[in-house]
Design a protein around this motif. Structure first.
Motif, PDB file in Angstrom:
ATOM      1  N   SER A  13       0.990  -1.300   0.266  1.00 33.40           N
ATOM      2  CA  SER A  13      -0.146  -0.219   0.068  1.00 33.40           C
ATOM      3  C   SER A  13       1.002   1.092  -0.316  1.00 33.40           C
ATOM      4  N   ASP A  16       4.030   2.613  -5.532  1.00 32.78           N
ATOM      5  CA  ASP A  16       3.451   2.577  -6.514  1.00 32.78           C
ATOM      6  C   ASP A  16       4.017   0.780  -7.411  1.00 32.78           C
ATOM      7  N   ASN A 278       5.618  12.913  -1.931  1.00 38.75           N
ATOM      8  CA  ASN A 278       5.757  11.787  -2.618  1.00 38.75           C
ATOM      9  C   ASN A 278       6.857  11.049  -2.615  1.00 38.75           C
ATOM     10  N   ASN A 294       3.666   5.634  -2.795  1.00 36.96           N
ATOM     11  CA  ASN A 294       2.163   5.510  -1.851  1.00 36.96           C
ATOM     12  C   ASN A 294       1.779   6.420  -1.574  1.00 36.96           C
TER      13      ASN A 294
END
Length: 302
Positions: A13, A16, A278, A294
């Motif tokens: 999670s 990416d 990010n 992510n």
């Protein structure tokens, strides 16, 4: 190329699956201390043995010398006014670059003796500056200037935002190194990288309870292997992104290793940046790398 090692499904999670590790620049001798300038859309980092700081521009990808002859700079951050705060490992001091470009010395001594070789630095929301002071920069002429150690121990210090007083907040480390606050600043994580020069010494991260301007009890959060923990950062969920010899290790707030970003060089430090905060920037020996994640980093001054 997939640059991830999934150790626990929770790591999925945070990454990416189509993002990849990018090399932004090479030709460093020992890249360290990345700091992101969102207002200027650039990354500044240290090349310690070459005694310089370099700048990478996000829009063009151009790399240039930001500053040279700066006493073997190591870790850097920005304070609450956006000013650059840097540990000058060779100069044995912590300095701040003012908005007009001139340099202010924030700390160069404690208890009447010179500091060892300031290594990494972080600024708390109250404006206080916390930094580590191992002796790496005075044990050889490669990343500093060989000299006698004047402090009895390798300490962690706090600079008071009002008085400028420099006080010891921890004195029981072999080699204090990277440091970062938890999202609510109730904890200060500090790396001990003593194993680098003494294989019987620690290579772990400790979590200290923060009690105002002091540190309380601590516990070992995690041991980092292979190699040592160096610089690291914390994301908004409280996960730690820690440098190691095989890449960047992702630890949960409880210290569980859930995944790695594999990097082909020994990693020294990281910072979050980019337009959405990010993008993880990674300084690793000769290279500077980045990867989009992510998750977002804490909004450190940097």
């Amino acid at each position: 190329m997939n640059c991830y090692e999934i150790i626990d499904p929770r790591f999925n999670s945070l990454i990416d699956p189509v993002a990849f590790l990018e090399k932004l620049h090479g030709e460093n001798r020992w890249a360290e201390g990345p700091v992101w300038f969102a207002d200027l859309r650039c990354l500044i980092w240290s090349d310690i043995p070459n005694d310089r700081m370099l700048k990478w521009e996000e829009e063009t990808g151009a790399v240039s010398v930001f500053r040279a002859g700066v006493s073997n700079p190591n870790g850097s951050t920005r304070d609450r006014e956006g000013r650059l705060v840097t540990c000058e490992q060779g100069g044995r001091r912590v300095v701040r670059t003012e908005h007009d470009g001139h340099v202010t010395v924030l700390a160069d001594s404690a208890h009447g003796a010179r500091l060892n070789s300031p290594n990494d630095v972080v600024v708390k929301s109250d404006g206080s500056i916390w930094f580590t002071d191992p002796n790496y920069g005075i044990i050889s002429d490669y990343v500093g200037r060989k000299a006698a150690q004047e402090q009895e121990t390798c300490n962690v210090y706090r600079i008071d935002p009002d008085s400028g007083d420099v006080t010891v907040v921890a004195d029981d480390f072999d080699m204090p190194n990277g440091l970062a606050f938890s999202p609510d600043e109730s904890l200060l994580y500090i790396a001990d990288s003593g194993w680098l020069t003494d294989r019987s010494a620690p290579h772990h991260i400790r979590a200290f309870e923060v009690d105002g301007d002091k540190l309380g009890t601590s516990r070992v959060l995690a041991e980092i292997a292979p190699g040592i923990p160096d610089g690291f950062r914390v994301d908004t969920a409280g996960n730690l992104w820690v440098s190691a010899w095989d890449g960047v290790h992702c630890l949960t707030p409880s210290g569980e290793l859930i995944g790695k970003i594999l990097v082909p060089e020994v990693v020294a430090n990281v910072t979050f940046g980019g337009a959405r905060n990010n993008r993880l920037f990674i300084t690793a020996t000769t290279g500077v790398y980045s990867v989009f994640l992510n998750t977002t980093g804490l909004r450190y001054p940097s």
